[in-house]
Enzyme design. Structure first.
Site, PDB file in Angstrom:
ATOM      1  N   SER A   9       0.867  -1.181   0.000  1.00 21.76           N
ATOM      2  CA  SER A   9       0.000   0.000   0.000  1.00 21.76           C
ATOM      3  C   SER A   9       0.903   1.231   0.000  1.00 21.76           C
ATOM      4  O   SER A   9       2.065   1.161   0.440  1.00 21.76           O
ATOM      5  CB  SER A   9      -0.868  -0.010   1.263  1.00 21.76           C
ATOM      6  OG  SER A   9      -1.488   1.238   1.452  1.00 21.76           O
ATOM      7  N   TYR A  60      -1.930  -0.833  10.564  1.00 26.09           N
ATOM      8  CA  TYR A  60      -1.955  -1.176   9.130  1.00 26.09           C
ATOM      9  C   TYR A  60      -0.664  -0.696   8.472  1.00 26.09           C
ATOM     10  O   TYR A  60      -0.014  -1.443   7.736  1.00 26.09           O
ATOM     11  CB  TYR A  60      -3.184  -0.531   8.480  1.00 26.09           C
ATOM     12  CG  TYR A  60      -3.319  -0.787   6.995  1.00 26.09           C
ATOM     13  CD1 TYR A  60      -3.756  -2.026   6.517  1.00 26.09           C
ATOM     14  CD2 TYR A  60      -3.029   0.218   6.071  1.00 26.09           C
ATOM     15  CE1 TYR A  60      -3.889  -2.257   5.152  1.00 26.09           C
ATOM     16  CE2 TYR A  60      -3.162  -0.004   4.704  1.00 26.09           C
ATOM     17  CZ  TYR A  60      -3.593  -1.242   4.246  1.00 26.09           C
ATOM     18  OH  TYR A  60      -3.726  -1.455   2.891  1.00 26.09           O
TER      19      TYR A  60
HETATM   20  N1  NAP Z   1      -8.652  -1.258  -1.686  1.00 30.49           N
HETATM   21  C1  NAP Z   1      -7.741  -0.316  -1.560  1.00 30.49           C
HETATM   22  O1  NAP Z   1      -8.031   0.886  -1.704  1.00 30.49           O
HETATM   23  C2  NAP Z   1      -6.323  -0.688  -1.243  1.00 30.49           C
HETATM   24  C3  NAP Z   1      -5.338   0.302  -1.306  1.00 30.49           C
HETATM   25  C4  NAP Z   1      -4.007  -0.058  -1.027  1.00 30.49           C
HETATM   26  C5  NAP Z   1      -3.696  -1.352  -0.710  1.00 30.49           C
HETATM   27  N2  NAP Z   1      -4.662  -2.297  -0.636  1.00 30.49           N
HETATM   28  C6  NAP Z   1      -4.265  -3.666  -0.290  1.00 30.49           C
HETATM   29  O2  NAP Z   1      -4.695  -4.512  -1.348  1.00 30.49           O
HETATM   30  C7  NAP Z   1      -5.033  -5.787  -0.823  1.00 30.49           C
HETATM   31  C8  NAP Z   1      -6.437  -6.156  -1.254  1.00 30.49           C
HETATM   32  O3  NAP Z   1      -7.317  -5.124  -0.849  1.00 30.49           O
HETATM   33  P1  NAP Z   1      -8.872  -5.204  -1.184  1.00 30.49           P
HETATM   34  O4  NAP Z   1      -9.400  -3.832  -1.168  1.00 30.49           O
HETATM   35  O5  NAP Z   1      -9.091  -6.069  -2.380  1.00 30.49           O
HETATM   36  O6  NAP Z   1      -9.396  -5.966   0.128  1.00 30.49           O
HETATM   37  P2  NAP Z   1     -10.794  -6.675   0.382  1.00 30.49           P
HETATM   38  O7  NAP Z   1     -11.744  -6.417  -0.729  1.00 30.49           O
HETATM   39  O8  NAP Z   1     -11.202  -6.324   1.774  1.00 30.49           O
HETATM   40  O9  NAP Z   1     -10.389  -8.213   0.329  1.00 30.49           O
HETATM   41  C9  NAP Z   1      -9.604  -8.772   1.335  1.00 30.49           C
HETATM   42  C10 NAP Z   1      -9.249 -10.189   0.922  1.00 30.49           C
HETATM   43  O10 NAP Z   1      -8.490 -10.799   1.976  1.00 30.49           O
HETATM   44  C11 NAP Z   1      -9.084 -12.072   2.258  1.00 30.49           C
HETATM   45  N3  NAP Z   1      -8.907 -12.434   3.654  1.00 30.49           N
HETATM   46  C12 NAP Z   1      -9.270 -11.723   4.750  1.00 30.49           C
HETATM   47  N4  NAP Z   1      -8.965 -12.407   5.869  1.00 30.49           N
HETATM   48  C13 NAP Z   1      -8.408 -13.590   5.459  1.00 30.49           C
HETATM   49  C14 NAP Z   1      -7.887 -14.717   6.124  1.00 30.49           C
HETATM   50  N5  NAP Z   1      -7.860 -14.785   7.488  1.00 30.49           N
HETATM   51  N6  NAP Z   1      -7.396 -15.744   5.405  1.00 30.49           N
HETATM   52  C15 NAP Z   1      -7.415 -15.687   4.042  1.00 30.49           C
HETATM   53  N7  NAP Z   1      -7.881 -14.639   3.344  1.00 30.49           N
HETATM   54  C16 NAP Z   1      -8.376 -13.614   4.050  1.00 30.49           C
HETATM   55  C17 NAP Z   1     -10.548 -11.895   1.925  1.00 30.49           C
HETATM   56  O11 NAP Z   1     -11.118 -13.154   1.635  1.00 30.49           O
HETATM   57  P3  NAP Z   1     -12.143 -13.935   2.592  1.00 30.49           P
HETATM   58  O12 NAP Z   1     -12.814 -12.932   3.480  1.00 30.49           O
HETATM   59  O13 NAP Z   1     -13.048 -14.629   1.624  1.00 30.49           O
HETATM   60  O14 NAP Z   1     -11.242 -14.862   3.323  1.00 30.49           O
HETATM   61  C18 NAP Z   1     -10.472 -11.049   0.668  1.00 30.49           C
HETATM   62  O15 NAP Z   1     -10.264 -11.876  -0.441  1.00 30.49           O
HETATM   63  C19 NAP Z   1      -4.860  -5.701   0.691  1.00 30.49           C
HETATM   64  O16 NAP Z   1      -3.606  -6.234   1.037  1.00 30.49           O
HETATM   65  C20 NAP Z   1      -4.905  -4.203   0.968  1.00 30.49           C
HETATM   66  O17 NAP Z   1      -4.177  -3.866   2.106  1.00 30.49           O
HETATM   67  C21 NAP Z   1      -5.955  -1.996  -0.900  1.00 30.49           C
END
Ligand code: NAP
Length: 186
Positions: free
Chosen positions: A137, A150
């Site tokens: 991130s 985070y």
């Molecule tokens: N969205 C943004 O704006 C943004 C910006 C910068 C960085 N990021 C990073 O990008 C990545 C993805 O973000 P996102 O927005 O796509 O997140 P998201 O929509 O909240 O998805 C989170 C994912 O993590 C999985 N997860 C959560 N707990 C878990 C566990 N205990 N075991 C296995 N899987 C687990 C969830 O799957 P299940 O719940 O089905 O297990 C889901 O597939 C993250 O690392 C986040 O920090 C996101």
């Protein structure tokens, strides 16, 4: 690496970013093991790409489940691309967070990708060329209020990626850290 030759372990595959990556990988002809605890969001993709996409139901904070991922990767003949996307974020001032929230973020955002990478490295090393992609991130470079834990986890993921890249410099496994930013407001 041509994506059509990729055999991918993709964590966080049911989430916003992971699902988009899974769709692109499948469209490019890659074989994808989609790791998540919940499979519903993957339903349409699984129906569209039954030969290429497989859901591995795993909670990455548990060693037994990480071993399920390894077994699934062995079952498809190995892996040459590991994309560590799974991550969680609880926005709150540090004093407002329960210890369980803090430990949960650290377990999933940093301990899980380190341990899963370690577990899959022997398979990755067997491939003619392989890559570990860690999804960080911009908060892995900027300490931002309300995101102290985070940020700590993403700073750590960036450091892990840099060190592992150097550690694996003499192998065929590359390491990439990517740092998405939050979507711009509409
Ligand atoms: N969205 C943004 O704006 C943004 C910006 C910068 C960085 N990021 C990073 O990008 C990545 C993805 O973000 P996102 O927005 O796509 O997140 P998201 O929509 O909240 O998805 C989170 C994912 O993590 C999985 N997860 C959560 N707990 C878990 C566990 N205990 N075991 C296995 N899987 C687990 C969830 O799957 P299940 O719940 O089905 O297990 C889901 O597939 C993250 O690392 C986040 O920090 C996101």
């Amino acid at each position: 690496m041509r994506l059509s030759d990729a055999r991918v372990v993709l964590t966080g595959a049911s989430g916003g970013i992971g699902l988009a990556i899974a769709a692109q990988l499948c469209a490019s002809g890659a074989r994808v093991l989609a790791v998540a605890r919940h499979g519903a969001a993957l339903g349409a993709l699984l129906a569209r790409y039954p030969q290429q996409l497989c859901w591995v139901n795993a909670d990455l904070t548990f060693l037994a489940d990480r071993r399920k991922v390894l077994a699934a990767a062995e079952a498809i003949g190995g892996v040459n691309l590991l994309i560590n996307t799974a991550g969680i974020n609880h926005f709150a001032m540090l004093e407002q967070l329960d210890d369980s929230d803090i430990n949960g973020m650290l377990a999933l955002n940093i301990a899980a990708p380190i341990c899963l990478t370690k577990l899959l490295l022997p398979l990755l090393k067997q491939a003619p060329g392989a890559m570990v992609v860690n999804v960080g991130s911009t908060y892995g470079s900027i300490g931002y209020p309300g995101y102290a834990t985070y940020c700590a986890s993403k700073f750590a993921l960036r450091g892990f990626s840099e060190a592992l890249r150097r550690e694996l410099a003499d192998t065929r496994v590359g390491v990439l850290y990517v740092a998405p930013r939050a979507p711009a407001p509409a």
